[in-house]
Scaffold this active site. Structure first.
Site, mmCIF file in Angstrom:
data_model
loop_
_atom_site.group_PDB
_atom_site.id
_atom_site.type_symbol
_atom_site.label_atom_id
_atom_site.label_comp_id
_atom_site.label_asym_id
_atom_site.label_seq_id
_atom_site.Cartn_x
_atom_site.Cartn_y
_atom_site.Cartn_z
ATOM 1 N N CYS A 1 60.601 75.246 -7.414
ATOM 2 C CA CYS A 1 61.171 73.975 -6.943
ATOM 3 C C CYS A 1 60.099 72.951 -6.590
ATOM 4 C CB CYS A 1 62.089 74.227 -5.752
ATOM 5 S SG CYS A 1 63.472 75.270 -6.212
ATOM 6 N N HIS B 1 63.299 67.593 -2.376
ATOM 7 C CA HIS B 1 63.932 68.568 -3.270
ATOM 8 C C HIS B 1 65.361 68.817 -2.794
ATOM 9 C CE1 HIS B 1 64.757 72.041 -5.613
ATOM 10 N NE2 HIS B 1 64.758 72.868 -4.579
ATOM 11 N N ASN C 1 71.154 72.344 -7.211
ATOM 12 C CA ASN C 1 69.703 72.519 -7.201
ATOM 13 C C ASN C 1 69.228 72.719 -8.648
ATOM 14 O OD1 ASN C 1 67.074 73.398 -6.944
ATOM 15 N ND2 ASN C 1 67.513 74.925 -5.370
HETATM 16 O O1 UT7 Z 1 65.297 75.656 -4.006
HETATM 17 C C1 UT7 Z 1 64.592 76.772 -3.630
HETATM 18 C C2 UT7 Z 1 64.666 77.035 -2.200
HETATM 19 N N1 UT7 Z 1 65.987 77.517 -1.838
HETATM 20 C C3 UT7 Z 1 66.568 77.093 -0.751
HETATM 21 O O2 UT7 Z 1 66.025 76.238 -0.074
HETATM 22 C C4 UT7 Z 1 67.880 77.722 -0.339
HETATM 23 C C5 UT7 Z 1 67.836 78.141 1.095
HETATM 24 N N2 UT7 Z 1 69.021 78.811 1.580
HETATM 25 C C6 UT7 Z 1 70.230 78.234 1.689
HETATM 26 O O3 UT7 Z 1 70.413 77.105 1.287
HETATM 27 C C7 UT7 Z 1 71.330 78.991 2.396
HETATM 28 O O4 UT7 Z 1 70.800 80.120 3.022
HETATM 29 C C8 UT7 Z 1 72.526 79.406 1.477
HETATM 30 C C9 UT7 Z 1 73.319 78.174 1.064
HETATM 31 C C10 UT7 Z 1 71.990 80.121 0.248
HETATM 32 C C11 UT7 Z 1 73.474 80.327 2.230
HETATM 33 O O5 UT7 Z 1 73.948 79.704 3.414
HETATM 34 P P1 UT7 Z 1 73.939 80.466 4.804
HETATM 35 O O6 UT7 Z 1 74.506 79.553 5.784
HETATM 36 O O7 UT7 Z 1 72.518 80.960 5.037
HETATM 37 O O8 UT7 Z 1 74.938 81.644 4.542
HETATM 38 P P2 UT7 Z 1 74.699 83.235 4.543
HETATM 39 O O9 UT7 Z 1 73.937 83.635 3.342
HETATM 40 O O10 UT7 Z 1 74.198 83.672 5.874
HETATM 41 O O11 UT7 Z 1 76.170 83.735 4.430
HETATM 42 C C12 UT7 Z 1 77.144 83.513 5.448
HETATM 43 C C13 UT7 Z 1 78.445 84.155 5.024
HETATM 44 C C14 UT7 Z 1 78.270 85.611 4.592
HETATM 45 O O12 UT7 Z 1 79.444 86.313 4.979
HETATM 46 P P3 UT7 Z 1 79.430 87.228 6.295
HETATM 47 O O13 UT7 Z 1 78.357 88.242 6.074
HETATM 48 O O14 UT7 Z 1 79.116 86.279 7.421
HETATM 49 O O15 UT7 Z 1 80.811 87.759 6.322
HETATM 50 C C15 UT7 Z 1 78.223 85.503 3.087
HETATM 51 O O16 UT7 Z 1 78.653 86.676 2.461
HETATM 52 O O17 UT7 Z 1 78.961 83.445 3.902
HETATM 53 C C16 UT7 Z 1 79.185 84.381 2.811
HETATM 54 N N3 UT7 Z 1 78.953 83.709 1.561
HETATM 55 C C17 UT7 Z 1 79.879 83.001 0.904
HETATM 56 N N4 UT7 Z 1 81.157 82.734 1.184
HETATM 57 C C18 UT7 Z 1 81.833 81.948 0.305
HETATM 58 C C19 UT7 Z 1 77.777 83.656 0.847
HETATM 59 N N5 UT7 Z 1 77.954 82.920 -0.256
HETATM 60 C C20 UT7 Z 1 79.250 82.507 -0.237
HETATM 61 C C21 UT7 Z 1 80.011 81.711 -1.113
HETATM 62 N N6 UT7 Z 1 81.301 81.457 -0.798
HETATM 63 N N7 UT7 Z 1 79.511 81.178 -2.249
#
Ligand code: UT7
Length: 332
Positions: A113, A253, A283
């Protein structure tokens, strides 16, 4: 003193749009979750048989037309991508042939990225040491390495390309002023493609284990991205004695709206100074920054001579920030 100036910018995204509602039918997700956690509403997806070089060529051909530049005038093509058409030869070589840049050399660069900022630094160095016309392109076909059964990653990314033309200027009102670029390999396994390289060559086993798709530990990357992108932006501003309020546009980004909000707040930017288009494209990895620059230029949100600040964070980890004055624009 010779400075490398961005004299033109153009971009391309594929026609096909994949909305959050489309994804609801493919994996266990919903529009509300995606919008509130990421800011993404839709993304563009390459057509079948449309690879990174094809998208880059579309962006570059537009760029050449808009700036009245002949392909034969181009001396180098630097391609930032993590999704090259093939492991080798370089996507730069394929682009060179397709656009007919018969005097150019070039190469690919893998900075994920942050790739566009790394490539811009390379292009800047070529201009400052005698090249007259260099194309820097950020392109990624993320759909080629996404697992559309993994809701943690498939909702995040889209495909696209953006290209700039670099030329020398001696006018201090234009050109790249400074950049700070970093890499920290302790993050290598927080965001990566496990197989397909020399560590784990492709095999039936790696394909069965779905190891050719992106893996991301989202929370870990999120924490680093929101602090490091803000800090490096502040660092480059302070180093060059530029106040945040004097920046015409901050183009971060586009990985997550929440990361951008944190970075913009920490760096002290007003909302109207920040480019946000993640809702439309998701992204696009190396393409987000040139896509953003093309948008603000075409919409007239900045004019030649305005201060522009780029910032990125991505796999590696890689991150950085680049300060420049846009233009002078070259018009056909
Ligand atoms: O470009 C390169 C660099 N990359 C980045 O900068 C990305 C950085 N990370 C992020 O943007 C975020 O961490 C994400 C958008 C990927 C995820 O968001 P989050 O707020 O960190 O969510 P999480 O991974 O902690 O997941 C929270 C909950 C989980 O369920 P439980 O365990 O709380 O029951 C996930 O299983 O949300 C669930 N979940 C989803 N639910 C619905 C994860 N993905 C999804 C989804 N739809 N697509």
């Amino acid at each position: 003193m010779i400075r490398a100036a961005i004299t033109g910018v153009s971009s391309y995204v594929p026609e096909k749009v994949l909305t959050n509602f489309d994804l609801e039918k493919m994996v266990d997700t919903n529009d509300e979750w995606i919008v509130s956690r990421t800011g993404i509403r839709e993304r563009h997806i390459a057509a079948e048989n449309e690879a990174s070089s094809d998208m880059a060529v579309k962006a570059i051909e537009k760029l050449l037309k808009e700036t009245g530049t002949a392909a034969t005038e181009i001396e180098a093509i630097i391609v930032a991508t993590v999704t090259p058409d093939m492991m080798f030869p370089s996507t730069a070589a394929l682009i060179q042939e397709k656009i007919g840049a018969n005097r150019a050399w070039g190469y690919d660069l893998s900075g994920a990225c942050s790739g566009f900022l790394f490539a811009l630094k390379s292009g800047r160095s070529l201009i400052e040491t005698g090249h007259k016309k260099v194309i820097v392109v950020g392109v990624d076909t993320m759909s080629a390495i996404l697992d559309y059964t993994d809701r943690n990653t498939c909702i995040l990314f889209g495909d696209g390309a953006g290209a700039v033309l670099l030329e020398p200027t001696e006018d201090e009102n234009f050109g790249i002023i400074d950049e700070i670029l970093r890499v920290d390999g302790t993050g290598a396994e927080a965001l990566f493609q496990r197989a397909g390289g020399s560590r784990r060559p492709a095999s039936h086993e790696t394909v069965d284990a779905r190891e050719h798709f992106i893996y991301q530990d989202g929370k870990t990357v999120f924490k680093r991205a929101s602090t490091d992108m803000a800090n490096v932006s502040l660092e480059v501003l302070e180093k060059n004695h530029v106040k945040g309020e004097d920046v015409g546009i901050f183009i971060p980004h586009q990985a997550n709206k929440r990361i951008i909000d944190v970075a913009a707040r920490k760096a002290g930017f007003r909302e109207d100074q920040v480019l946000l288009n993640i809702d439309k494209y998701g992204n696009t990895t190396a393409a987000t920054i040139p896509l953003g620059l093309d948008e603000v230029v075409k919409e007239g949100r900045i004019k030649a001579g305005d201060l522009v600040l780029f910032a990125a964070f991505g796999a590696g980890y890689t991150w950085g920030s680049t300060l420049l004055r846009y233009g002078p624009e070259k018009k056909a």
